[in-house]
Design an enzyme around this catalytic site. Structure first.
Site, PDB file in Angstrom:
ATOM      1  N   GLU A 518       4.530   7.284   2.174  1.00 58.01           N
ATOM      2  CA  GLU A 518       5.604   7.067   1.202  1.00 58.01           C
ATOM      3  C   GLU A 518       6.243   8.369   0.734  1.00 58.01           C
ATOM      4  O   GLU A 518       7.418   8.395   0.377  1.00 58.01           O
ATOM      5  CB  GLU A 518       5.120   6.252  -0.005  1.00 58.01           C
ATOM      6  CG  GLU A 518       4.173   6.974  -0.955  1.00 58.01           C
ATOM      7  CD  GLU A 518       2.726   6.739  -0.624  1.00 58.01           C
ATOM      8  OE1 GLU A 518       1.901   6.795  -1.543  1.00 58.01           O
ATOM      9  OE2 GLU A 518       2.415   6.507   0.559  1.00 58.01           O
ATOM     10  N   ASP A 528       3.690  -1.017   6.411  1.00 67.29           N
ATOM     11  CA  ASP A 528       2.713  -1.619   5.499  1.00 67.29           C
ATOM     12  C   ASP A 528       1.643  -2.253   6.372  1.00 67.29           C
ATOM     13  O   ASP A 528       1.932  -3.154   7.153  1.00 67.29           O
ATOM     14  CB  ASP A 528       3.413  -2.666   4.626  1.00 67.29           C
ATOM     15  CG  ASP A 528       2.435  -3.636   3.952  1.00 67.29           C
ATOM     16  OD1 ASP A 528       1.267  -3.277   3.758  1.00 67.29           O
ATOM     17  OD2 ASP A 528       2.874  -4.764   3.626  1.00 67.29           O
ATOM     18  N   GLN A 545      -4.479  -0.022   0.963  1.00 73.34           N
ATOM     19  CA  GLN A 545      -3.142   0.484   1.303  1.00 73.34           C
ATOM     20  C   GLN A 545      -2.010  -0.462   0.915  1.00 73.34           C
ATOM     21  O   GLN A 545      -1.083  -0.085   0.209  1.00 73.34           O
ATOM     22  CB  GLN A 545      -3.059   0.811   2.804  1.00 73.34           C
ATOM     23  CG  GLN A 545      -1.844   1.662   3.160  1.00 73.34           C
ATOM     24  CD  GLN A 545      -0.755   0.912   3.911  1.00 73.34           C
ATOM     25  OE1 GLN A 545      -0.732  -0.318   3.938  1.00 73.34           O
ATOM     26  NE2 GLN A 545       0.154   1.646   4.512  1.00 73.34           N
ATOM     27  N   GLU A 546      -2.088  -1.698   1.373  1.00 71.12           N
ATOM     28  CA  GLU A 546      -0.997  -2.629   1.092  1.00 71.12           C
ATOM     29  C   GLU A 546      -0.897  -2.949  -0.398  1.00 71.12           C
ATOM     30  O   GLU A 546       0.184  -2.935  -0.981  1.00 71.12           O
ATOM     31  CB  GLU A 546      -1.193  -3.922   1.881  1.00 71.12           C
ATOM     32  CG  GLU A 546      -0.098  -4.937   1.574  1.00 71.12           C
ATOM     33  CD  GLU A 546      -0.127  -6.168   2.466  1.00 71.12           C
ATOM     34  OE1 GLU A 546      -1.211  -6.763   2.598  1.00 71.12           O
ATOM     35  OE2 GLU A 546       0.927  -6.525   3.023  1.00 71.12           O
ATOM     36  N   GLU A 547      -2.035  -3.229  -1.019  1.00 65.55           N
ATOM     37  CA  GLU A 547      -2.015  -3.595  -2.437  1.00 65.55           C
ATOM     38  C   GLU A 547      -1.456  -2.468  -3.291  1.00 65.55           C
ATOM     39  O   GLU A 547      -0.668  -2.697  -4.223  1.00 65.55           O
ATOM     40  CB  GLU A 547      -3.412  -3.973  -2.915  1.00 65.55           C
ATOM     41  CG  GLU A 547      -3.927  -5.298  -2.382  1.00 65.55           C
ATOM     42  CD  GLU A 547      -4.621  -5.190  -1.036  1.00 65.55           C
ATOM     43  OE1 GLU A 547      -5.185  -6.185  -0.580  1.00 65.55           O
ATOM     44  OE2 GLU A 547      -4.604  -4.088  -0.454  1.00 65.55           O
ATOM     45  N   ASN A 660      -3.069   4.715  10.706  1.00 70.06           N
ATOM     46  CA  ASN A 660      -4.135   3.998  11.401  1.00 70.06           C
ATOM     47  C   ASN A 660      -4.094   2.504  11.098  1.00 70.06           C
ATOM     48  O   ASN A 660      -5.010   1.932  10.508  1.00 70.06           O
ATOM     49  CB  ASN A 660      -5.487   4.592  11.026  1.00 70.06           C
ATOM     50  CG  ASN A 660      -5.575   6.057  11.392  1.00 70.06           C
ATOM     51  OD1 ASN A 660      -4.814   6.547  12.220  1.00 70.06           O
ATOM     52  ND2 ASN A 660      -6.486   6.771  10.773  1.00 70.06           N
TER      53      ASN A 660
END
Length: 776
Positions: A518, A528, A545-547, A660
């Site tokens: 980001e 994402d 990561q996504e949350e 990754n």
């Protein structure tokens, strides 16, 4: 349990040198809370965060929490213990495993930690008693400031760690080469080399980790002979790149939005694009005007069922039996009663959710208000922020006048909402007003949860920090009306490429073990690492990561309202969301830090030039499973679905900013996933900026294989066939959990030995020397 709270990304804090000695930066809420609840906005475009790959952490039981005195989170100290050497000690206190890949070292690398008294990571809140919280054990990513990421040796196969002490990688096309009086070990997959018995000491905060590297000498002599030139070339390459933080093309040479984009056509409504504002009145710096003027109700199976719908009815008891009343009127009455404590918030929400009165738990909200906020801050929350949020939520009939279409599976459709409309919808989600969305048995069973009731439950510190992050957003949007638009596009790939015959060459690669998607990938297509239910556990216990991306850019959360679970050939593209918060840490160590002023430029549609694509990877329970041809094809098509744009000129496409994807808890091999994403990006006409999140060894491995393949003009089609050969020749008959020959070793040998054909029927026929299993 969260729906499938296993989004496979994680986020770690990028710790500055002055922070290292204290483990993490302070998250003093008297500083932060002034900003969160009372203070003027500070301009600080810096972000101390590193996106990393993750853990399936929603299955974890919730930890109890003591927020301490009224002083709030005075100084949250994350004490990173000196654990065993299977884990590295990130400078932000996060405990991480090394990269789970069998690829590259020919050497057996033994890591011995100097101090190993306690494998726990302790989260200390203010003056409260210290309570240990265990960091998820399958976190792969390292902080860029982690001691291990500053050493030459890094990553190994997680499954091959012996008693927590052996860190090893298997070789590339060579195992060892004697050079004068010293024996150097060259990892042709990685560009890493190690002296025969060299001790590498990682200089960290208080830890010293010593790595002992010894190189086996059993490499076949014919392989030495045939590859000696390449070995010397690679040794020179490795020496040159050993201490670099990035490799490949300089990142500033890659395309970014808005510079690379052609002018946008005028925003208009077309059959596959719903726009909920007056496009003729769209002006820079002005709040978009909703369209149509009056609320248009739609209570059907193709639209979001809105809380303000006249069809939203609530059962009531009357003298003559049963009856119904308007649920929206009940919501009005309940929320406009005012709040003096968190109990009032609870009672108001339960008045129109009576069926859940005995199940819903508001412990986290109560802890935030009673133990983590000072009195003046709690007072400001109840007297200013929450009433403003109520006004915002109750303005739904005025702001969200057009029916919001559901982005169902197998649809190619875009939806553009104003940031103010999104704020209204999220305020309703906070107060749990959306009908038919609290049960997995309703017609929305294949959609993510949207009402925030799960954020309020339990005593986990995660929930406290999530609430602080989201309340920062609500404070900002109720203080100043947001002025932009956000577009959500569900894209289906109906005609995937013919990978086998592709003549496309790999595109440019910038790869780094420093920085974040980001921050450093601004203006690029940012990946994402998604759950098929977008957002994963953002409204529950998940915090990887996504949350975290959904928390700091909360406008992403509204996608859960209308996006059905992603199918194997689908992705969700979100353009225009704004970042409102800074954070540090990851999972249990996550902390809201401060308000963030997003100065990303806007495009002609008044959207921030931030494009995020949600692509969900497969989960692999067994390592070899991912090398099945059909699994690799699925991942290739999923990545390509996210990266391609129909009828687009590649010179107008931004680079892909990724990392990754699908590794961590999902069991993906970092080196295979890197190749898959490079292939998909090339076919889509995009360059790649790859963030390894502190993994310097992976950076060198991927850069070297990319250089090797591009120098030899290996096409995407040829590489696809090599992947399938590796599956059939190496993995298919493998009797161990990991193959004896690594993927990159196989590719190096095949391409080097057979410049015109991919012919041999076996590894033996190709003259390839298998790598011993204990070097994985």
């Amino acid at each position: 349990m969260d729906e499938v709270m296993d989004s496979q990304g994680s986020v770690t804090a990028e710790v500055k040198p002055e922070d290292v000695k204290n483990d993490v930066p302070k998250t003093n809420l008297t500083d932060g809370k002034d900003e969160l609840f009372c203070g003027a906005e500070k301009h600080d475009s810096t972000k101390d965060c590193v996106l990393t790959e993750n853990t399936q952490d929603d299955a974890a039981s919730q930890k109890s929490m003591d927020c301490g005195s009224a002083g709030g989170l005075d100084e949250s100290i994350l004490t990173a213990s000196r654990s065993n050497a299977t884990q590295t000690h990130c400078s932000n206190g996060q405990k991480s495993k090394l990269s789970s890949s069998p690829d590259p070292h020919p050497v057996k690398t033994t890591c011995v930690a100097a101090h190993c008294p306690n494998p726990k990571l302790t989260l200390c809140l203010s003056n409260s008693p210290r309570k240990g919280v265990s960091t998820p054990s399958d976190v792969e990513m390292l902080s860029p400031d982690s001691p291990v990421s500053k050493t030459v040796l890094v990553n190994n196969s997680a499954d091959k760690l012996h008693d927590g002490s052996t860190c090893a990688e298997d070789s590339g096309f060579a195992k060892a080469q004697v050079m004068e009086s010293q024996q150097f070990v060259k990892d042709s997959d990685s560009g890493c080399l190690a002296k025969d018995r060299v001790h590498l000491v990682a200089m960290g905060t208080e830890d010293a980790e010593t790595a002992e590297c010894s190189g086996p000498s059993d490499m076949s002599q014919d392989l030495i002979g045939s590859k000696s030139g390449a070995i010397f070339e690679s040794v020179s390459f490795a020496l040159h790149n050993m201490d670099r933080g990035w490799l490949g093309t300089p990142i500033d040479e890659l395309n970014r939005m808005p510079q690379c984009a052609p002018p946008l056509s005028h925003l208009k409504v077309v059959p596959n694009h719903t726009v909920t504002v007056r496009t003729d009145l769209l002006r820079e710096g002005e709040v978009p005007v909703p369209y149509p003027t009056k609320f248009k109700d739609a209570w059907d199976d193709v639209s979001v069922k809105m809380p303000c719908s006249e069809k939203n009815l609530f059962p009531m008891e009357t003298e003559d039996g049963g009856g119904v009343q308007s649920r929206w009127e009940l919501i009005h009455t309940a929320l406009q009663g005012g709040f003096k404590s968190s109990l009032d918030v609870r009672d108001a929400i339960l008045r129109y959710n009576t069926a859940h009165a005995k199940k819903w738990d508001f412990t986290a909200l109560n802890l935030l208000c009673t133990e983590c906020l000072e009195h003046c801050e709690a007072q400001h929350l109840f007297e200013v922020i929450l009433p403003a949020m109520v006004d915002l939520a109750l303005s739904a009939p005025r702001l969200c006048t057009m029916p919001i279409p559901l982005l169902k599976s197998r649809m190619n459709h875009s939806l553009t909402l104003s940031q103010e409309q999104i704020a209204c919808l999220l305020a309703n989600a906070f107060f749990c007003t959306f009908p038919r969305r609290n049960s997995r048995k309703s017609e929305y069973c294949n959609y993510p949860e949207i009402n925030f009731y799960r954020l309020f439950e339990g005593s986990s510190p995660r929930k406290i920090e999530k609430l602080k992050t989201l309340l920062c957003y609500f404070r900002r949007v109720t203080q100043t009306r947001p002025k932009g638009l956000v577009t959500f596009t569900r894209q289906t790939l109906n005609n995937p490429p013919n990978w086998e015959s592709s003549q496309t060459k790999l595109t440019r690669l910038h790869i780094t073990c420093e920085g974040t998607i980001e921050d450093d990938g601004y203006g690029m297509l940012q990946v994402d690492f998604a759950n098929r239910l977008v957002g994963g556990g953002v409204t529950g216990h998940g915090l990887v990561q996504e949350e975290i991306r959904f928390l700091i850019n909360p406008e992403l959360i509204v996608s859960r309202l209308f996006t059905e679970a992603l199918e194997y050939n689908e992705c969700l593209i979100i353009t225009g969301t704004e970042q409102y918060s800074k954070y540090s840490g990851y999972a249990e160590s996550y902390k809201w830090k401060d308000s963030h002023k997003d100065e990303t430029p806007r495009d002609d549609w008044q959207r921030r030039c931030t494009e995020i694509v949600a692509i969900d990877a497969l989960r692999f329970r067994h390592f070899l499973e991912q090398f099945l041809p059909e699994k690799m094809l699925r991942e290739l098509n999923k990545a390509y679905c996210g990266f391609f744009r129909s009828n687009a000129n590649s010179k107008h496409l931004s680079a892909v900013a990724t990392g990754n994807w699908g590794c961590g808890a999902f069991g993906g091999d970092t080196r295979l996933k890197a190749l898959i994403q490079l292939m998909a990006a090339a076919e889509a006409g995009r360059d790649v900026a790859y963030f390894t999140f502190g993994d310097a060894q992976l950076m060198r491995d991927v850069h070297e294989i990319h250089t090797f393949l591009t120098d030899r003009k290996v096409t995407v089609g040829r590489l696809y066939n090599l992947l399938n050969q590796y599956s059939s020749l190496v993995c298919k008959n493998c009797r161990t959990t990991r193959p004896d020959v690594s993927l990159y070793s196989f590719i190096y040998e095949k391409v080097s030995s057979h410049t015109t054909a991919d012919a041999p029927d076996s590894a033996k026929d190709s003259g390839m020397s298998p790598v011993t299993s204990d070097s994985h």
